[in-house]
Structure formats: structure tokens, C-alpha cells
Design a protein around this motif. Structure first.
Motif, PDB file in Angstrom:
ATOM      1  N   ARG A  21      19.445   4.584  -1.097  1.00  0.00           N
ATOM      2  CA  ARG A  21      20.315   3.691  -1.089  1.00  0.00           C
ATOM      3  C   ARG A  21      21.655   4.074  -1.647  1.00  0.00           C
ATOM      4  O   ARG A  21      21.734   4.995  -2.461  1.00  0.00           O
ATOM      5  CB  ARG A  21      19.840   2.348  -1.827  1.00  0.00           C
ATOM      6  N   ILE A  22      22.610   3.667  -1.764  1.00  0.00           N
ATOM      7  CA  ILE A  22      24.098   4.131  -2.026  1.00  0.00           C
ATOM      8  C   ILE A  22      24.355   2.972  -3.121  1.00  0.00           C
ATOM      9  O   ILE A  22      24.567   1.787  -3.087  1.00  0.00           O
ATOM     10  CB  ILE A  22      25.067   4.061  -0.944  1.00  0.00           C
ATOM     11  N   GLN A  69      25.409  13.699   0.819  1.00  0.00           N
ATOM     12  CA  GLN A  69      24.395  12.620   0.744  1.00  0.00           C
ATOM     13  C   GLN A  69      23.804  11.921   2.061  1.00  0.00           C
ATOM     14  O   GLN A  69      22.714  11.808   2.253  1.00  0.00           O
ATOM     15  CB  GLN A  69      24.595  11.683  -0.461  1.00  0.00           C
ATOM     16  N   LEU A  70      25.056  11.677   2.680  1.00  0.00           N
ATOM     17  CA  LEU A  70      24.796  10.720   3.869  1.00  0.00           C
ATOM     18  C   LEU A  70      24.627  11.491   5.154  1.00  0.00           C
ATOM     19  O   LEU A  70      23.751  11.015   6.053  1.00  0.00           O
ATOM     20  CB  LEU A  70      25.859   9.438   4.105  1.00  0.00           C
ATOM     21  N   GLU A  71      24.976  12.711   5.214  1.00  0.00           N
ATOM     22  CA  GLU A  71      25.170  13.533   6.592  1.00  0.00           C
ATOM     23  C   GLU A  71      23.486  13.888   7.055  1.00  0.00           C
ATOM     24  O   GLU A  71      23.112  13.637   8.020  1.00  0.00           O
ATOM     25  CB  GLU A  71      25.744  14.735   6.366  1.00  0.00           C
ATOM     26  N   PRO A  72      22.389  13.890   6.104  1.00  0.00           N
ATOM     27  CA  PRO A  72      21.154  14.150   6.582  1.00  0.00           C
ATOM     28  C   PRO A  72      20.552  12.909   7.138  1.00  0.00           C
ATOM     29  O   PRO A  72      19.587  12.820   7.720  1.00  0.00           O
ATOM     30  CB  PRO A  72      20.217  14.477   5.356  1.00  0.00           C
ATOM     31  N   LEU A  83      33.931   8.751   7.258  1.00  0.00           N
ATOM     32  CA  LEU A  83      32.359   9.192   7.293  1.00  0.00           C
ATOM     33  C   LEU A  83      31.793   8.030   8.157  1.00  0.00           C
ATOM     34  O   LEU A  83      31.756   6.935   7.820  1.00  0.00           O
ATOM     35  CB  LEU A  83      31.837   9.293   6.021  1.00  0.00           C
ATOM     36  N   VAL A  84      31.357   8.414   9.382  1.00  0.00           N
ATOM     37  CA  VAL A  84      30.754   7.285  10.171  1.00  0.00           C
ATOM     38  C   VAL A  84      29.409   7.485  10.490  1.00  0.00           C
ATOM     39  O   VAL A  84      28.706   8.463  10.336  1.00  0.00           O
ATOM     40  CB  VAL A  84      31.523   7.224  11.568  1.00  0.00           C
ATOM     41  N   ASN A  85      28.569   6.126  10.607  1.00  0.00           N
ATOM     42  CA  ASN A  85      27.139   6.124  10.689  1.00  0.00           C
ATOM     43  C   ASN A  85      26.975   6.250  12.248  1.00  0.00           C
ATOM     44  O   ASN A  85      27.406   5.167  12.939  1.00  0.00           O
ATOM     45  CB  ASN A  85      26.542   4.700  10.376  1.00  0.00           C
TER      46      ASN A  85
END
Length: 126
Positions: A21-22, A69-72, A83-85
Motif C-alpha cells: 500500500r502507498i 516502489q510501484l514499477e514492480p 506514472l501510470v498504472n
């Protein structure tokens, strides 16, 4: 002879796992947002805004560490400030020969840098 292993300390155990979680500041408290709920993140003025279907909140921190943190977890740096999901991307829209954007669920669009187009092709296998 067996090798001696040093026992793991509490600090080492605490940092050996990742929370999925962020953390974001909202109404004077820290809330933990699941990454799957985030459509995209945008940096402005050294702070990050997390955009979700339910609205947007200001994140604590900068886009560089957040990207790492989110790229993986399936996020892609589409532009220096975005930064896109990738789970929420519906299509790649070419505007001109050198200008693109990504269409997301909820009728949102984010810019795609022409320098990042090749990396996106590689990630998506297209």
C-alpha cells in the motif's frame, strides 16, 4: 565446519518485507492506498498527486522514489511527471508523429513521452 550465521535483528526483519500500500496524507492522517486503485500519479511542485477513480489525494514524497516502489507492481513512467498504472490503460493515442497519450479507464488521459514509447512497446510486447 559449519558457518556461523549472525542472528537477524528486529530492524532487519522489519525491512525485509514490503507493504503493498502507498501512504498518503488525508485530513490530518496517513491513509494506506492499494496500488490497484491508483489510475496514475502526477508530480507537480515537488509533490505527488495520486489520481484514483474515487478522486485524488496528495501523496507524501516525490515521484522518483514512488516510481521505484510501484514499477514492480505494473506502473510505468510515461512522462517525467507521470506514472501510470498499466492495468487501467485502454489505448495508446497518437496525436502527431511525435506526440502520444494514454487513454485510461474513467475517460482520463495522460501524456506519453516519445522517448518512452519504445519502452512501453517492450513492456507490453507490441
Amino acid at each position: 565446519m559449519g558457518s556461523l550465521q549472525r542472528p537477524t535483528t528486529n530492524d532487519e526483519r522489519r525491512t525485509s518485507f514490503r507493504i503493498g500500500r502507498i501512504p498518503v496524507r488525508l485530513d490530518g492522517e496517513i491513509r494506506l492506498v492499494p496500488p490497484r486503485d491508483i489510475l496514475y500519479c502526477v508530480a507537480d511542485g515537488g509533490r505527488v498527486t495520486l489520481v484514483m477513480a474515487a478522486g485524488q489525494v496528495r501523496g507524501a514524497g516525490r515521484i522518483g522514489p514512488l516510481a521505484r516502489q510501484l514499477e514492480p507492481l505494473g506502473f510505468f513512467r510515461s512522462h517525467r511527471a507521470y506514472l501510470v498504472n498499466l492495468e487501467h490503460v485502454r489505448s495508446v493515442i497518437p496525436w502527431t508523429r511525435n506526440a502520444y497519450s494514454l487513454s485510461l479507464e474513467g475517460n482520463k488521459e495522460v501524456p506519453l513521452s516519445k522517448h518512452r514509447l519504445g519502452a512501453l512497446r517492450q513492456v507490453l510486447g507490441w
